[in-house]
Write an enzyme that holds these catalytic residues in place. Structure first.
Site, mmCIF file in Angstrom:
data_model
loop_
_atom_site.group_PDB
_atom_site.id
_atom_site.type_symbol
_atom_site.label_atom_id
_atom_site.label_comp_id
_atom_site.label_asym_id
_atom_site.label_seq_id
_atom_site.Cartn_x
_atom_site.Cartn_y
_atom_site.Cartn_z
ATOM 1 N N SER A 262 0.795 -1.128 0.082
ATOM 2 C CA SER A 262 -0.059 -0.046 0.232
ATOM 3 C C SER A 262 0.760 1.173 -0.005
ATOM 4 O O SER A 262 1.998 1.017 0.124
ATOM 5 C CB SER A 262 -0.865 0.124 1.172
ATOM 6 O OG SER A 262 -0.146 0.360 2.434
ATOM 7 N N LYS A 263 0.257 2.185 -0.028
ATOM 8 C CA LYS A 263 0.928 3.613 -0.131
ATOM 9 C C LYS A 263 1.590 3.967 1.222
ATOM 10 O O LYS A 263 2.724 4.464 1.300
ATOM 11 C CB LYS A 263 -0.049 4.826 -0.469
ATOM 12 C CG LYS A 263 0.577 6.105 -0.483
ATOM 13 C CD LYS A 263 -0.474 7.267 -0.995
ATOM 14 C CE LYS A 263 0.327 8.372 -0.590
ATOM 15 N NZ LYS A 263 0.451 8.790 0.834
ATOM 16 N N ARG A 264 0.973 3.521 2.333
ATOM 17 C CA ARG A 264 1.298 3.560 3.690
ATOM 18 C C ARG A 264 2.778 2.840 3.479
ATOM 19 O O ARG A 264 3.590 3.302 4.492
ATOM 20 C CB ARG A 264 0.415 2.933 4.712
ATOM 21 C CG ARG A 264 -0.846 3.731 4.705
ATOM 22 C CD ARG A 264 -1.062 4.365 6.271
ATOM 23 N NE ARG A 264 -0.821 3.369 7.257
ATOM 24 C CZ ARG A 264 -1.901 2.410 7.502
ATOM 25 N NH1 ARG A 264 -2.966 2.519 7.019
ATOM 26 N NH2 ARG A 264 -1.628 1.530 8.578
#
Ligand code: GLU
Length: 502
Positions: A262-264
């Site tokens: 994910s972007k996280r």
């Protein structure tokens, strides 16, 4: 004759394109090129609530940067447009009417509250609510109401959706090119909404209609769409159309191995998950392009995240990838993303590039740092430092002292390198330099002769000299540095160090 291979990348413009989406585009592209087929870009923007300004252009720009140029699609021409779903509303309406007429779809008038209540009731009985054969008779739709009641509701403007009537007697046989055969009992499926009250089709309807009208032969997409495959097969059947072949790609997993990348994860570890920078009110998300990755290195890295050639080879040209790619060699299980591997690929590609090829981007970096390019010097610096660099910007980081003379000296390094006799030794060495030619070989010999003549250890001259030239105890061989800097600059830097450090 076999059907022409036509595949599509069908992103929804809901934000930046995730690297997983880029891989989907890449696999579609490779499959198309391998089979002399066509690669299309279709923008699936029927969900107005998720539409994000600028996302469509971002997708187009990203594909261009990567060189994954569609043969047809939004921004790329083609005869079967529009390739933007929001411009095809009338088409979908026509097809949903066809399904209504054939009894494969029906009107449903249930309000959100009514559906919530039905859901809550099912939960009380420890059941999950499904809008299908088991419940539709007790809900408010054109199957449970009389024809007149339905007509009246439509005429008085009651909002409705149109649902697909799943034939619960069916057993759907699926054959995914990656997952193999799967059997689904249609009775477990729900009557998905095909057309929404806002007059827009849902993803499911628009996707099937367009794949059919655009002559798509193979649907290659992310694993998250596997649960929709049975519904899609049934939709093709309801229309009487031949379904394309399906291939559902495995997930790209977090570096830790569990869960979807994910972007996280990118934020946490400092690596990009988007091809290009993406600016929002919350800030700027990193992009491979702006971080200094080469597009061919990114594609090579992504090609191997889920596919393998069956050999140990890791570096592939685009031609090789096209030649070797096959869906049979795509793995079923998720592929773990490795930021180190991404860097490694860039390093490999950087090494393959010649100084001439690297020079333009290196000079870009110079300009960004307020330094006027100097082709002769720049080429020498790139040549000298490329071997250890992962990115072009690393060459500048390692070699900025060639452009900017040190004015301060690393304190720790100075303590180690600069002794009481350094001034005197360097002073004498300047005399040697004054009458020396400035090639690295001659300077190397000159230093060797100097330490012998002075009866000193090599460090006595090497360390303070390096400190004077670089400002720290880093960098390539001192004679090489001196040769590139030239006589005048070398002596000026030594004198400056003597002045500052005494
Ligand atoms: N619009 C869908 C997405 O954003 C496309 C899925 C498909 O390829 O069918 O992923």
């Amino acid at each position: 004759m076999a059907k022409e291979v036509r595949v599509r990348f069908a992103p929804s413009p809901t934000g930046a394109l995730h690297i997983g989406g880029v891989r989907t585009a890449l696999y579609n592209y490779l499959f198309a090129k391998h089979n002399n087929g066509k690669f299309l870009l279709r923008i699936e923007d029927t969900d107005q609530t998720r539409y994000v300004e600028g996302a469509e252009q971002y997708i187009i720009d990203s594909l261009k940067w990567l060189g994954l140029t569609p043969d047809e699609g939004v921004g790329f021409g083609g005869d079967l447009g529009s390739y933007r779903q929001s411009e095809r509303k009338e088409i979908y309406k026509q097809y949903v009417d066809e399904l209504l007429a054939s009894g494969n779809a029906y009107y449903a008038f249930d309000t959100a509250e009514e559906l919530d209540a039905a859901r809550a009731k099912a939960e009380e009985n420890k059941e999950t609510f499904i809008y299908n054969w088991s419940t539709r008779g007790n809900l408010k739709n054109s199957l449970s109401l009389t024809e007149d009641e339905t007509k009246a509701l439509i005429e008085n403007g009651t909002p409705y959706v149109i649902r697909f009537k799943i034939d619960d007697s069916r057993t759907v046989l699926l054959d995914d090119m990656i997952r193999g055969k799967i059997t689904i009992d249609a009775a477990t499926l729900d009557d998905k909404v095909l057309f929404k009250s806002d007059g827009m089709p849902t993803y499911h309807l628009a996707n099937i209609v367009d794949d059919h009208l655009m002559g798509i032969s193979h649907v290659i997409r992310g694993e998250e769409w596997l649960p929709s495959m049975a519904l899609h097969e049934l939709l093709y059947d309801a229309f009487g159309w031949e379904a394309p072949r399906f291939a559902h790609l495995p997930l790209i997993l977090k570096p830790e191995g569990k869960g979807k990348l994910s972007k996280r994860d990118g934020d946490k570890h400092g690596f990009p998950v988007f091809p290009m920078e993406w600016k929002t009110e919350e800030g700027i998300a990193k992009g491979y392009k702006q971080e200094g990755y080469f597009p061919d290195a990114v594609l090579n890295m992504l090609a191997l995240l889920g596919w393998n050639s069956g050999t140990d080879q890791e570096i592939f040209t685009m031609e090789e990838l096209i030649q070797l790619f096959s869906l049979e060699k795509v793995s079923k299980s998720g592929a773990r993303f490795s930021p180190e591997k991404a860097t490694w690929f860039n390093h490999q590609y950087l090494q393959q590039k010649s100084v001439e090829e690297l020079l333009p981007s290196f000079e870009e970096v110079l300009k960004e740092n307020g330094i006027e390019p100097n082709p002769v010097l720049d080429a020498k610096v790139v040549e000298l430092l490329k071997e250890r660099a992962n990115f072009v910007k690393d060459i500048f980081e390692q070699g900025q002292f060639f452009y900017i003379a040190p004015s301060t000296y690393d304190e720790k390094a100075a303590k180690k390198a600069w002794k009481d006799d350094s001034k005197e030794i360097l002073g004498k060495f300047v005399e040697v330099l004054n009458s020396s030619e400035f090639t690295s070989e001659i300077l190397h010999d000159a230093m060797a002769e100097f330490v012998t003549a002075q009866e000193i250890g090599f460090g006595k001259i090497g360390m303070p000299l390096r400190l004077s030239l670089v400002g720290a105890l880093q960098g390539p061989d001192v004679p090489v540095i001196m040769a590139i800097l030239g006589k005048e600059e070398t002596i000026a830097r030594i004198n400056k160090a003597i002045e500052v450090l005494g």
